[in-house]
Design an enzyme around this catalytic site. Structure first.
Site, mmCIF file in Angstrom:
data_model
loop_
_atom_site.group_PDB
_atom_site.id
_atom_site.type_symbol
_atom_site.label_atom_id
_atom_site.label_comp_id
_atom_site.label_asym_id
_atom_site.label_seq_id
_atom_site.Cartn_x
_atom_site.Cartn_y
_atom_site.Cartn_z
ATOM 1 N N GLY A 54 54.979 6.904 51.954
ATOM 2 C CA GLY A 54 56.415 6.724 51.078
ATOM 3 C C GLY A 54 56.682 7.906 50.456
ATOM 4 O O GLY A 54 55.841 8.910 50.474
ATOM 5 N N ASP A 64 42.764 9.442 54.827
ATOM 6 C CA ASP A 64 43.821 10.528 55.078
ATOM 7 C C ASP A 64 43.375 11.542 53.900
ATOM 8 O O ASP A 64 44.470 12.119 53.385
ATOM 9 C CB ASP A 64 44.992 9.734 54.487
#
Ligand SMILES: *[C@@H]1O[C@H](CO)[C@@H](O)[C@H](O)[C@H]1NC(C)=O
Ligand SMILES: *[C@@H]1O[C@H](CO)[C@@H](O)[C@H](O)[C@H]1NC(C)=O
Ligand SMILES: *[C@@H]1O[C@H](CO)[C@@H](O)[C@H](O)[C@H]1NC(C)=O
Ligand SMILES: *[C@@H]1O[C@H](CO)[C@@H](O)[C@H](O)[C@H]1NC(C)=O
Ligand SMILES: *[C@@H]1O[C@H](CO)[C@@H](O)[C@H](O)[C@H]1NC(C)=O
Ligand SMILES: *[C@@H]1O[C@H](CO)[C@@H](O)[C@H](O)[C@H]1NC(C)=O
Ligand SMILES: *[C@@H]1O[C@H](CO)[C@@H](O)[C@H](O)[C@H]1NC(C)=O
Ligand SMILES: *[C@@H]1O[C@H](CO)[C@@H](O)[C@H](O)[C@H]1NC(C)=O
Ligand SMILES: *[C@@H]1O[C@H](CO)[C@@H](O)[C@H](O)[C@H]1NC(C)=O
Ligand SMILES: *[C@@H]1O[C@H](CO)[C@@H](O)[C@H](O)[C@H]1NC(C)=O
Length: 832
Positions: free
Chosen positions: A513, A625
């Site tokens: 996001g 990540d």
């Protein structure tokens, strides 16, 4: 001089050959004319790679003719001749050429296996069987002087067992419509054909796996000249070179190994999965398997068995049933499934007459239902039940949204799902009324069910209380910004709208996001992350968030609070003055250059943060990540790892990972792509990749001047391992201003971190110790994937954002994750 030497060597060789010829008229890799093979005699391929002879699988005492790797320590059989007809005494059995066929004779000289050729009478006597160095056993007419050029009469590659070797094929014969299949062993000790088979679907150019030659439960997706469409991880494959061959008579795939010295194979495993295994120093390493989940294998647990992906063993019998064959279950052969502990009332003539002893149904919630039900039009669940009860062959029913489904006979492919799984249905299983499951407390099973029911009720009650409390709190916190949950603040959406001036100042955008800058009434700066497409329920979200909230370390970005109002899910973090490491490394013109000392401290800080996530938290957290964008710097340039715990929040669905990480492929460890279990070592890999960027100040995947890919990690690994100008690797902006020993150390650590095999990557704890100077680091080997990258640069594109990769992520990304990235793509190509 040199010539003479050669000459002598040649003569020498010729002499050796002649000697061998005179002692034995047969080459060691050949069975011909009068030769027989019995007992412990074997035939070995010319290069010594494969061996053929009798073997006994596992603890079995039965003998089979097979081919195995000569050089691999664990006996690994790749082909079996007499799969279904074992023999008991290999000394009196014989493998030989008979009437132009290779045949196996048992103890009483009866043919129990044969290549079954209709031989042409002309050449019967001169047929030979030769074991090739590719593991292919070939039957050919050896009468001609140049036997290698003779068309084979029969090949083991055309008659595979469960293994597909490099150079082998699984073909579809267009003339006869016949398919070659890989068929699993029945169990680990019995090579007889099992239920699972891999075959070619020539119409769609894909491979499929079937259960019992009937029910297809996996497909590779169509071949597009590079990958099978449902196997996107193939794009990153650097082991296999697949080719599709389509001739007038047949079509098939074949494959070779990019590195011919690799030892690697595909098998149709007894687990019903297709597996790709490579021999790495001492053991077979699983590189890839499909279907990924064991319970994705159709009917894996057999009739009346139930598969549970979240428990071991995967297979259990339904209540009221027992293992059909205990010995099969011990050998992990579940195909026989389960049988009733007590026969049904309706199957038993005497009981039918006894009044009131009808069969009963046991409710099984959260199940995935068997295929092919019979649908009945009835108005209620009661009618559904009585339609099942009426027919003795009906074994189960399910009633859902006014539709009644009945199943007859054996129930296959039942799966026990987790309670939160939206695919779960309730099925009612027919059992004898006198089954122990209905007489709670009478025996152990009943007791267990009683107990679990009891605890379930207790848990439900507790849940209700917790929910009630949470609702109250929520009610209070809406509107006021200070509802506190643990150490986290539960913000109202309005408050965050105000704090961010209605999301005005966008700091960046990640896989999960967008992030906005904001200021709280107490004038502290915050970063607000608006999460996209959270597929979780309210309770789960709060649980995860409060877990993340308890994780605090000076090298981790602190979560201050969150907002959860309906679909609006936001996370509130401390704001980091200096932005991301990426902005400092890759846009250095506008910002202060990070000095080497600072880079070293940053590397150490990140390692400490990851160590905390991996080992010091209550649950090990894998970041998933790691990249320079997710490393933030505070006003003192102290690095803080951001975005941890979010992978779990969003769910670790594989395709989702590929989609969300589309921009960051260069940091992904091979195991992400290969679909095997992910461990903390995946973060270690990404960390290593990032270290290279810290050294060079450039993206690893950046193209160099001539438009060719100059892959920095390969270059750095070479210099580290072979020696060379270490300081020459540094970011030009540093002007060679650095401690050579420190740069070398970081290079070595980076190189260890990006090894292909997880096991030889260091842990973050070891990395910290090395960087703190408490532990020494050896010279690493060059990772295999990097070697390949060097050797065939054009072919292997898995570290760059190739067009095909972004295309696939575009098609994969669904509406909910529309990002400005894909928008801008469309904007730049208005002609599309
Ligand atoms: C091989 O078998 C043939 C008959 O099948 C026989 O004539 C010949 O002598 C045998 N050769 C040897 C070396 O045993
Ligand atoms: C092969 O079998 C024979 C007799 O059965 C035995 O004497 C010999 O040692 C065996 N050789 C090997 C290598 O096992
Ligand atoms: C191979 O052999 C090693 C050592 O004997 C053993 O630990 C390992 O489990 C074996 N692997 C397989 C696949 O049987
Ligand atoms: C050999 O095979 C034949 C045919 O299948 C069978 O009748 C015979 O019993 C077998 N002999 C032995 C010793 O198993
Ligand atoms: C072998 O010949 C028989 C009859 O001669 C025939 O029925 C059979 O199909 C042939 N088999 C093969 C493999 O050609
Ligand atoms: C044997 O076959 C090979 C390959 O098919 C060929 O290159 C060679 O010339 C042949 N030799 C003879 C003597 O026919
Ligand atoms: C892959 O296989 C094809 C067909 O066998 C071959 O032409 C090609 O050179 C191979 N590619 C590499 C990189 O080995
Ligand atoms: C196809 O089969 C026919 C006869 O069976 C044969 O003559 C021909 O050579 C085959 N073609 C190829 C490409 O193998
Ligand atoms: C039940 O009755 C049927 C015929 O009505 C008979 O064929 C069957 O053998 C009986 N079964 C038992 C278990 O008595
Ligand atoms: C029971 O169901 C089976 C399968 O649908 C059907 O073949 C059979 O005729 C039914 N028996 C009765 C008595 O309805």
């Amino acid at each position: 001089m040199i010539l003479t030497n050669h000459y002598y060597t040649m003569i020498h060789l010729v002499l050796i050959c002649l000697c061998i010829e005179s002692f034995s008229s047969l080459a060691a890799d050949t069975i011909s004319g009068n030769q027989t093979l019995s007992g412990n005699q074997t035939v070995v391929s010319s290069g010594g790679k494969f061996e053929l002879g009798f073997f006994t699988p596992g603890a079995s005492s039965k003998y089979y003719i097979g081919i195995w790797y000569k050089k691999v320590r664990n006996e690994t059989v790749v082909w079996v001749a007499n799969r279904e007809t074992p023999i008991l005494d290999s000394n009196s059995a014989q493998l030989k050429i008979l009437d132009g066929n290779l045949v196996l004779l048992n103890e009483s000289r009866a043919i129990i296996w044969s290549t079954d050729l209709n031989s042409t009478s002309s050449s019967k006597s001169s047929v030979v069987a030769v074991l090739g160095d590719d593991g292919n056993l070939v039957l050919r007419d050896g009468s001609g002087s140049n036997s290698t050029s003779v068309e084979p009469l029969w090949e083991s590659f055309d008659n595979p067992s469960d293994t597909w070797l490099p150079g082998g094929r699984l073909a579809y014969d267009k003339r006869t419509g016949k398919k070659q299949r890989l068929i699993s062993w029945k169990n680990t000790e019995d090579p007889a054909p099992g239920l699972f088979s891999l075959e070619l679907d020539p119409k769609r150019k894909q491979y499929i796996i079937k259960w019992n030659k009937r029910e297809q439960y996996w497909k590779s997706g169509a071949w597009n000249e590079h990958i099978f469409s449902d196997v996107p991880e193939m794009r990153l494959n650097y082991i296999y070179n697949f080719t599709y061959i389509d001739t007038a008579n047949e079509s098939y795939f074949t494959y070779s190994l990019y590195n011919p010295s690799d030892i690697s194979r595909f098998i149709m495993d007894v687990s019903g999965q297709i597996k790709q295994l490579s021999w790495v120093s001492t053991d077979w390493i699983l590189f890839w398997s499909q279907p990924r989940q064991q319970c994705g294998v159709y009917a894996y647990c057999g009739a009346f068995g139930s598969c549970n992906q979240n428990s071991l063993p995967f297979c259990n019998c339904l209540p009221g049933f027992k293992h059909k064959s205990e010995s099969d279950w011990v050998l992990k052969d579940y195909s026989g499934g389960c049988v009733r502990e007590i026969d049904l009332q309706c199957e038993n003539n005497r009981s039918r007459s006894s009044y009131g002893r009808e069969d009963k149904f046991l409710m099984q919630p959260y199940m995935s239902l068997p295929l092919h039900p019979q649908s009945v039009a009835v108005g209620s669940i009661g009618e559904c039940k009585s339609s099942c009860l009426r027919n003795c062959s009906c074994t189960a029913y399910a009633y859902d949204e006014n539709s009644c489904s009945l199943w007859n006979g054996e129930l296959l492919n039942l799966q026990q799902l987790a309670q939160g799984d939206g695919n779960g249905r309730t099925i009612y299983i027919r059992l004898s009324a006198s089954s122990s499951v209905f007489s709670g407390g009478k025996n152990n099973r009943g007791a267990v069910i009683g107990a679990s029911l009891g605890s379930a009720v207790a848990v439900l009650a507790l849940l209700a209380i917790v929910m009630a409390v949470m609702w109250r709190r929520r009610g209070k916190s809406v509107g006021s910004s200070n509802g506190v949950e643990g150490s986290l603040v539960a913000f109202g959406y309005k408050d965050l709208q105000n704090a961010t001036k209605n999301f005005l100042d966008k700091l960046g955008e990640g896989g999960f996001g967008s992030v906005f800058r904001g200021t709280l009434p107490d004038s502290s700066a915050i970063a607000v992350k608006k999460l996209e497409s959270i597929g979780q329920g309210e309770k789960q979200f709060r649980t995860e968030v409060s877990t993340i909230g308890t994780i605090q370390h000076m090298n981790l970005v602190r979560l201050r609070g969150f907002c959860s109002e309906g679909n609006k899910k936001l996370l509130v973090y401390d704001y980091m003055d200096k932005g991301s490491l990426a902005s400092h490394l890759f846009h250095a013109n506008e910002l202060k250059v990070l000095e080497w000392k600072m880079r070293y401290e940053i590397a150490l800080g990140i390692a400490r943060g990851l160590l905390y996530l991996h080992e010091k938290c209550r649950d090990c957290i894998i970041h998933c990540d790691i990249k320079p964008e997710n490393i933030l710097l505070d006003s003192e340039f102290c690095p803080k790892v951001a975005d941890f715990g979010l992978a779990k929040l969003v769910g670790r669905d594989f395709s989702r990972v590929l989609t969300t990480m589309r921009g960051t492929r260069g940091y992904l460890a091979p195991e992400w792509i290969l679909g095997v279990a992910i461990t903390a070592k995946a973060d270690v890999y990404s960390y290593g990749m990032m270290l290279f960027e810290l050294i060079s100040g450039r993206r690893n995947s950046e193209n160099s001047e001539e438009g060719r890919v100059k892959y920095f990690p390969s270059l750095a690994a070479r210099v580290t391992v072979d020696g060379g100008d270490i300081l020459g690797l540094l970011d030009a902006a540093l002007d060679r201003n650095a401690d050579v020993e420190e740069v070398l150390k970081i290079c070595k650590v980076a190189c260890w971190c990006i090894q292909d095999e997880e096991d030889i990557r260091p842990s973050m704890g070891q990395v910290v110790q090395i960087l703190e100077g408490l532990m020494d680091v050896n010279t690493p080997p060059i990772p295999r994937s990097l070697q390949l990258f060097v050797e065939s640069q054009e072919r292997i594109v898995f570290f760059t954002d190739s067009t095909s990769a972004s295309q696939s992520s575009q098609t994969k990304s669904n509406n909910s994750s529309t990002s400005s990235r894909s928008n801008s793509r469309t904007a730049t190509s208005p002609t599309d």
